[in-house]
Write a protein that holds these residues in place. Structure first.
Motif, short mmCIF file in Angstrom:
data_model
loop_
_atom_site.label_atom_id
_atom_site.label_comp_id
_atom_site.label_asym_id
_atom_site.label_seq_id
_atom_site.Cartn_x
_atom_site.Cartn_y
_atom_site.Cartn_z
N THR A 96 -10.66 5.69 -7.26
CA THR A 96 -9.60 4.75 -7.60
C THR A 96 -9.93 4.01 -8.89
OG1 THR A 96 -10.66 3.16 -6.08
CG2 THR A 96 -8.75 4.40 -5.26
N PHE A 112 -2.14 3.91 -3.85
CA PHE A 112 -2.16 2.71 -4.68
C PHE A 112 -2.16 1.48 -3.78
CE2 PHE A 112 2.41 2.72 -3.87
CZ PHE A 112 2.73 1.36 -3.80
N MET A 128 -4.95 2.28 -8.33
CA MET A 128 -4.35 3.54 -7.92
C MET A 128 -5.39 4.63 -8.07
SD MET A 128 -1.90 4.46 -11.17
CE MET A 128 -1.34 5.94 -10.31
N ARG A 152 0.86 -1.18 0.00
CA ARG A 152 0.00 0.00 0.00
C ARG A 152 0.89 1.23 0.00
NH1 ARG A 152 -3.63 -2.83 3.84
NH2 ARG A 152 -2.22 -2.13 5.49
N ALA A 191 -2.12 10.86 -3.36
CA ALA A 191 -2.08 9.80 -4.36
C ALA A 191 -1.95 8.47 -3.61
CB ALA A 191 -0.90 9.98 -5.30
#
Length: 358
Positions: A127, A90, A116, A77, A88
């Motif tokens: 996402t 992901f 992401m 993560r 940001a």
């Protein structure tokens, strides 16, 4: 290794990227976390179908299995602060079978999650990638065993669990959480072919929680139309003191391309949990499915499953657990009767396992 093997990058990443000509120089704070679950259990089950030509038509089996409380997995993560309350994010998550060391899904490295996107303060998270459906995300706290592989019929309840090529939006405001997803089918010439979507909300405040969610998955669009699977679920939980009560209902209908109904059922569940000590939790669960005949014939016998589960927390990261399940008119976790020995209409399973979270 530390508890979450957290690797925090507090260096001037933006400065390094600026040297490469990627972004202007500045300060950026990022972190990447390696995490996972290792879960294995010994399992006894009976009334299993044997190979053709065997001396007996069915028998029992003892095996080592994977994922009795939670699917074994490892993942990464990541988050980077972009400023102004925007991050940001992901996630890359891979499931595996710890009993054999094999991938959870052959040919797909990050079979559980790969996405992401952007997370904002007060405006939700958006996402993109392979992600869980809205039904999967919103219901775990409303299930008696919280998706335990031994023995909660979760795939039967909400399959598919994940969607490729998906856009998902989620927002949380106090006790309310709401989300929606859309999975692009990517069929040439058709927006609806192989596409999927859904959405719902949950409200958890104090001891009481409520949830409602809808999921739909389409088949390939053909000259005669597009088949689809639709599911709607409503659920509630009440957790006063050491007790935890759960109940829910799921409606499902599957149609073929012509629009003719292929499958129709109503699934119900209820559970009671009690924390005997801070480290020891007992759970009892009941699942029932009312199957409707689709060709005018008599409906098949309705499956029902009873489960008793105990979980003991040895530490914050390691649990010992045991579970006993009995199912009638199906295999364990509502598997098809065809998986059982000829003439068998019930199955019993016993599991003893250990789970470690890192």
């Amino acid at each position: 290794m530390k508890k979450n093997m957290r690797v925090t990058v507090l260096t001037h990443l933006s400065g390094l990227l600026a040297i490469a000509g990627v972004v202007p120089a500045g300060n950026a704070q990022s972190s990447v976390t390696l995490y996972g679950v290792a879960d294995t259990f010994l399992e006894y089950s009976n009334h299993l179908r044997t190979a053709a030509g065997a001396a007996s038509e069915g028998g029992s089996r003892v095996r080592l299995n994977s994922g009795g409380l939670a699917g074994s997995r490892w993942g990464l993560r990541g988050v980077e602060d972009l400023g102004g309350g925007v991050q940001a994010v992901f996630a890359l998550e891979s499931g595996f079978n710890i009993d054999a060391g094999t991938m959870g899904e052959a040919g797909r490295l990050f079979n559980r999650q790969a996405f992401m996107g952007l997370n904002t303060k007060g405006f939700g998270r958006l996402t993109f990638g392979r992600q869980y459906t809205s039904m999967f995300d919103l219901l775990p706290l409303f299930m008696p065993l919280t998706y335990a592989g031994a023995y909660e019929p979760m795939p039967f309840l909400m399959s598919p669990l994940r969607v490729d090529n998906a856009v998902k939006y989620r927002i949380e405001r106090g006790p309310l959480a709401a989300q929606a997803h859309y999975g692009f089918g990517e069929q040439v010439g058709s927006w609806q072919g192989n596409a999927s979507w859904g959405g719902g909300a949950s409200y958890i405040s104090g001891d009481l929680g409520l949830a409602a969610v809808y999921d739909q998955a389409n088949g390939q669009d053909t000259a005669t139309g597009s088949g689809r699977m639709r599911k709607v679920a409503v659920a509630a939980t009440y957790a006063p003191g050491a007790w935890r009560l759960t109940a829910g209902y799921r409606w499902a209908e599957e149609t073929i391309a012509s629009g003719e109904r292929k499958h129709r059922d109503d699934m119900w569940w209820a559970g009671v949990g009690y924390r005997l000590t801070p480290a020891f939790q007992m759970n009892a669960a009941f699942y029932y499915d009312d199957i409707k005949a689709t060709d005018g014939s008599a409906s098949p016998p309705n499956p029902r499953q009873y489960v008793l589960q105990g979980v003991y927390a040895v530490s914050k990261r390691t649990d010992l657990y045991g579970a006993v399940a009995y199912v009638r008119n199906a295999g364990l976790n509502f598997a098809a009767l065809a998986t059982l020995a000829p003439g068998a209409r019930s199955q019993t399973g016993v599991a003893l396992g250990i789970r470690h979270k890192f």
